[in-house]
Structure formats: C-alpha cells, structure tokens
Design an enzyme around this catalytic site. Structure first.
Site, PDB file in Angstrom:
ATOM      1  N   TYR A 145      80.841 -20.350 -35.044  1.00 48.76           N
ATOM      2  CA  TYR A 145      82.049 -20.687 -35.518  1.00 48.76           C
ATOM      3  C   TYR A 145      82.610 -21.291 -34.195  1.00 48.76           C
ATOM      4  CZ  TYR A 145      86.895 -21.370 -37.073  1.00 48.76           C
ATOM      5  OH  TYR A 145      88.321 -21.833 -37.344  1.00 48.76           O
ATOM      6  N   ASP A 199      80.162 -21.805 -25.984  1.00 45.12           N
ATOM      7  CA  ASP A 199      81.405 -21.399 -26.619  1.00 45.12           C
ATOM      8  C   ASP A 199      81.734 -19.885 -26.229  1.00 45.12           C
ATOM      9  OD1 ASP A 199      82.625 -21.445 -29.966  1.00 45.12           O
ATOM     10  OD2 ASP A 199      83.483 -20.795 -27.918  1.00 45.12           O
ATOM     11  N   LYS A 244      91.308 -17.444 -26.527  1.00 49.37           N
ATOM     12  CA  LYS A 244      91.753 -15.978 -26.672  1.00 49.37           C
ATOM     13  C   LYS A 244      92.332 -15.198 -25.434  1.00 49.37           C
ATOM     14  CE  LYS A 244      88.677 -15.988 -30.502  1.00 49.37           C
ATOM     15  NZ  LYS A 244      89.456 -15.784 -31.834  1.00 49.37           N
TER      16      LYS A 244
HETATM   17  P1  KE4 Z   1      90.924 -21.102 -32.322  1.00 48.30           P
HETATM   18  O1  KE4 Z   1      90.999 -22.568 -32.715  1.00 48.30           O
HETATM   19  O2  KE4 Z   1      91.185 -20.418 -33.491  1.00 48.30           O
HETATM   20  O3  KE4 Z   1      91.925 -20.699 -31.121  1.00 48.30           O
HETATM   21  O4  KE4 Z   1      89.555 -20.891 -31.797  1.00 48.30           O
HETATM   22  C1  KE4 Z   1      88.285 -21.231 -32.416  1.00 48.30           C
HETATM   23  C2  KE4 Z   1      87.131 -20.423 -32.144  1.00 48.30           C
HETATM   24  C3  KE4 Z   1      86.210 -20.948 -31.224  1.00 48.30           C
HETATM   25  N1  KE4 Z   1      84.965 -20.516 -30.989  1.00 48.30           N
HETATM   26  C4  KE4 Z   1      84.902 -19.068 -31.229  1.00 48.30           C
HETATM   27  C5  KE4 Z   1      83.750 -18.386 -30.685  1.00 48.30           C
HETATM   28  C6  KE4 Z   1      85.760 -18.463 -31.963  1.00 48.30           C
HETATM   29  O5  KE4 Z   1      85.626 -17.199 -32.410  1.00 48.30           O
HETATM   30  C7  KE4 Z   1      86.979 -19.123 -32.391  1.00 48.30           C
HETATM   31  C8  KE4 Z   1      88.021 -18.410 -33.138  1.00 48.30           C
HETATM   32  N2  KE4 Z   1      87.674 -17.211 -33.777  1.00 48.30           N
HETATM   33  C9  KE4 Z   1      88.184 -16.881 -34.969  1.00 48.30           C
HETATM   34  C10 KE4 Z   1      87.857 -15.311 -35.454  1.00 48.30           C
HETATM   35  N3  KE4 Z   1      86.714 -15.317 -35.743  1.00 48.30           N
HETATM   36  C11 KE4 Z   1      89.828 -16.768 -35.174  1.00 48.30           C
HETATM   37  C12 KE4 Z   1      90.654 -16.216 -36.173  1.00 48.30           C
HETATM   38  C13 KE4 Z   1      90.927 -17.178 -37.060  1.00 48.30           C
HETATM   39  O6  KE4 Z   1      90.375 -18.112 -37.480  1.00 48.30           O
HETATM   40  O7  KE4 Z   1      92.161 -16.790 -37.465  1.00 48.30           O
END
Ligand code: KE4
Length: 434
Positions: free
Chosen positions: A148, A243, A271
């Site tokens: 993701y 990523d 994060k």
């Molecule tokens: P954000 O746009 O949510 O800040 O980041 C996206 C993202 C990009 N790359 C990786 C490897 C990530 O894990 C994420 C976001 N992770 C999720 C949890 N698996 C965020 C939680 C959510 O979607 O509320």
C-alpha cells in the site's frame, strides 16, 4: 484479566459519527469493519497506553500506525509543539526550521541529496512516482500485490492495508486509463518482475515497494529479492523507489536502506517523520530530485508542506532518535521478547500460526505455511484472527483491527506490558479454542 469492558460511550459516539462522517471514521481501517463490532473511540493516550471514551485502558500496538515510536505524548514533542504554536501555526513561506529538518533527515539517511516535505505518505509516494515518470519520460510502473502506497489513483490496484482488509481489488473511480500503466507482481517474485521488465522494455519508469511490507501484515523480503530489483533497475534505467513510510526511522535510524544495506533511487517517508503530525517526505539523488519544481518542471506543491508545527514535532522526535540510537536495540529486544512469548503460547495452543518480524514490526498469521506474499497472507485463517483481535481487545490489548496490518511497538512499552500481552494471548487462545 479483565474480560468485559463498558463500551456504551464508544457505541453512542460511533452512532453519532455515522450521521456526519462516511462510515463514522476519517480513515477506513479504523472502522473495525473486517474484525466486526464497534470501534473504540480514543480520548487520550500517554506512553504505551490508550484511554477510550469509556475510561478503558489499552496497551497500544498500533502507535497511530507507526508514528508513536517513543510512546504517546512524548514530552519533548508536546513541549516543542506548544512553544511553536505561540508563534503562529503556518506562514506559507520558507522557514529556517525546514532547512534544519531537511539537514537532519539527510544526516540520518543514505543517498538523499535533496528532500521535499509534504503532508502525508500518500503525497510522498504520489509525488515520487510522478517524478520518476518525469525523469525517465516513461509511463508504466511496477507495484506489488498487497503493498500500500497511499490512496493516489495509480496505487489503488491490488493494494494492501484497508483495500486488502475489505477485499477491494479494483476501486470504482480509478479509471482504466490510470490503471493500464500500473503493472503488478507478487511480493518476492523477482522472476515475475524480470518478465514484466522484458515485456515492457523501455516503458517502465519505476518499481516501488515497501522494503519490508507492513500492509499485508508484516512480510519480509526474501534473500536476493531486493538485491535483484536493485540490479534490474540499474541495468534498465528504472527508478527504484523505497516506500519507507512505515520502515523509515523505525527499522533503524537510516530505515530499511540502512537495515538492508541497499540504496534506492528515491525514498518516501511518513509516520515517524511527523511524530503524529501530518508529515510526509520524498528524497533522493540530486540528478533525479532536481527535476522537481521550481528547479525542474515536475510540478508538486502543498499549502501546508513544511508546516512549522509539523516540522518541530518531527524534528524533535528524529533528533531524539538520532541522539539515542540505543533506542532501536531496546525496541528490537522488546519485540523479540514479545515474539518469543507469543510463539510459546501459540505453539502450546495447537493452532497453526506463523509470526513474521523485523525490528519492531511484527504480525501473527494463523497460517499452516510461511506467509511471504499477499496470496499466502490471504489464505491464512483471518476469521480466527478477527476473533483473536476481539478476545485481546476485551483484555485491554489494542492490536491493529486487521490481519493485513503490521503491529508497531513503541519504546514506552515495559516488559510488564509485554508479559501482560503474552498472558492475554494465552487466555484468548484458551477461550477461542476451548
Ligand atoms: P498516509 O497517506 O496514510 O499518511 O500514508 C500512506 C502510506 C504509504 N505507504 C505505506 C507503506 C503506508 O503504510 C501508508 C499508510 N499506512 C496505513 C496503515 N497500513 C495508514 C492507516 C490508514 O490508512 O488509516
């Protein structure tokens, strides 16, 4: 151990929330949709503990999905935000703090000559892909099933996290025009990548991956996988994008690049870099990054990029991590202790399982065999995971509400917390398997 919890305030709040917010949440994974039941509404947190709207206390293994690596309400960060806020929350103009933040990131990572701040991991990955396309003049890219990279259209093809949780393989609204340039492959399938690279020779701008996957549970790169990607990208002029939104500043001060000893061409952060404030970033070698506006013509922008509150929060946390690198060994030892304890109680339960772990990222899969990609993560007994989740929650242990998520430890966890978690797992398994 406590096995019943009052949740009527959370239930009432969830009812009310659904009147004004889609699904009652501002991000789908929070809705408990796959594990079922009502999400607990959190009122505050301190250190390793969350406190919900009914006054229940939980030992937290989400850490806001990664950022809270030193625990919630980490005093230096709280203080820094409070002081900075008194000087206004945003200017929309350059500040010295943004230079200090960029210099600090460069001092902690490898092969990052220039870095651009954004406000989320999605923005970081979306911008890095656009840059790779602008730099190479090519359109296609390869991502891995179950990884993701945020919710930008191009990435919502066979993605992980909430899409895996809700089994959304194609997302309405993402047009065929967008997804034709998104090529996918199974994680750890180097041969599959090489086939795609030959099939679309000269057309692939980038390969993007989570160097340690955390959005199908925690899944490790197998020996030779990332080394092979690195070699292929170098040979074919493809931009290798790590990523590191999850792994950055978590697996080590230098993230996965340092932990694995492999350099990407572009790296995305999020994060931990914001300490819980909205921050993302992407960076890499000057020859690529100088194509970003206003230096180059790959446009990317953001009103709140480099925002002073977000910067001071991230800067303060990163500086703590840089000044006390022993934190990573402590966190690793705590995670290994938890791993060993869970392995013991799970082994005694007779329920087939595997535990995947690297550093302070860990996940349990109720699977007969190894879990090395999205298919094997999906084939696990995730219905049992959902029951295990609730059995742990009512015992005051807050796990990610999906088998397709990594757990994130924070360094405020004590060994007593870890022992309580292991004991709760033992009781939960006895309850579920009796
Ligand atoms: P954000 O746009 O949510 O800040 O980041 C996206 C993202 C990009 N790359 C990786 C490897 C990530 O894990 C994420 C976001 N992770 C999720 C949890 N698996 C965020 C939680 C959510 O979607 O509320």
């Amino acid at each position: 151990m406590q096995q019943t919890m009052k949740t009527n305030n959370s239930s009432a709040l969830f009812e009310r929330a659904q009147q004004s917010i889609p699904g009652g949440v501002n991000s789908p994974v929070r809705a408990f949709k796959s594990v079922g039941g009502t999400p607990v509404f959190i009122e505050k947190a301190k250190g390793a503990y969350l406190y919900d709207a009914d006054g229940n206390r939980y030992i937290d293994y989400i850490a806001s999905w990664g950022p809270m690596i030193l625990g919630h309400a980490y005093e230096p960060v709280v203080q820094a935000i409070q002081e900075k806020a008194a000087g206004s929350t945003s200017f929309g103009a350059p500040t010295e703090l943004e230079i200090e933040m960029a210099e600090l990131i460069k001092s902690m990572t490898r092969n990052v000559d220039l870095v651009r701040m954004v406000s989320s991991g999605t923005e970081a990955c979306m911008s890095a892909l656009r840059l790779a396309r602008g730099y190479t003049g090519r359109n296609k890219f390869i991502k891995f099933e179950g990884c993701y990279h945020g919710h930008a259209d191009a990435f919502l093809v066979k993605a992980g996290s909430g899409l895996a949780t809700f089994n959304i393989q194609t997302v309405p609204g993402v047009t065929a025009g967008v997804s034709t340039d998104t090529l996918t492959c199974a994680y750890n399938d180097l041969e599959g990548v090489q086939k795609l690279v030959q099939e679309y020779k000269g057309e692939i701008a980038a390969i993007i991956l989570e160097p340690v996957a955390g959005n199908m549970g925690c899944i490790l790169p197998q020996a030779g996988f990332i080394e092979g990607l690195r070699r292929t990208c170098t040979e074919e002029g493809i931009v290798l994008i790590f990523d590191e939104v999850m792994t950055g500043f978590r697996l080590s001060a230098g993230g996965a690049q340092q932990a694995l000893g492999i350099d990407a061409d572009l790296v995305c952060y999020g994060k931990v870099i914001g300490a819980g404030m909205p921050v993302g970033a992407f960076g890499g070698r000057r020859e690529i990054m100088e194509h970003i506006a206003p230096l180059g013509s790959v446009y990317q922008a953001g009103t709140l990029s480099g925002n002073p509150l977000a910067m001071i929060a991230g800067f303060t946390l990163l500086r703590s991590l840089k000044d006390k690198p022993g934190i990573y060994r402590e966190l690793e030892e705590k995670t290994a202790y938890l791993h060993k304890g869970l392995e013991t109680v799970l082994g005694a339960s007779g329920k087939p399982f595997v535990i995947n772990r690297l550093g302070s990222m860990i996940s349990i899969h109720f699977s007969e065999g190894p879990v090395t990609d999205f298919a094997s993560a999906s084939a696990a007994d995730n219905t049992f995971f959902n029951r295990f989740f609730h059995a742990m929650l009512k015992r005051g242990i807050y796990l990610p509400p999906s088998a397709f998520e990594s757990w994130f430890l924070n360094n405020a966890l004590t060994y007593a917390d870890l022992d309580a978690t292991i004991a709760a797992a033992k009781e939960s398994l006895e309850e579920l398997l009796s």
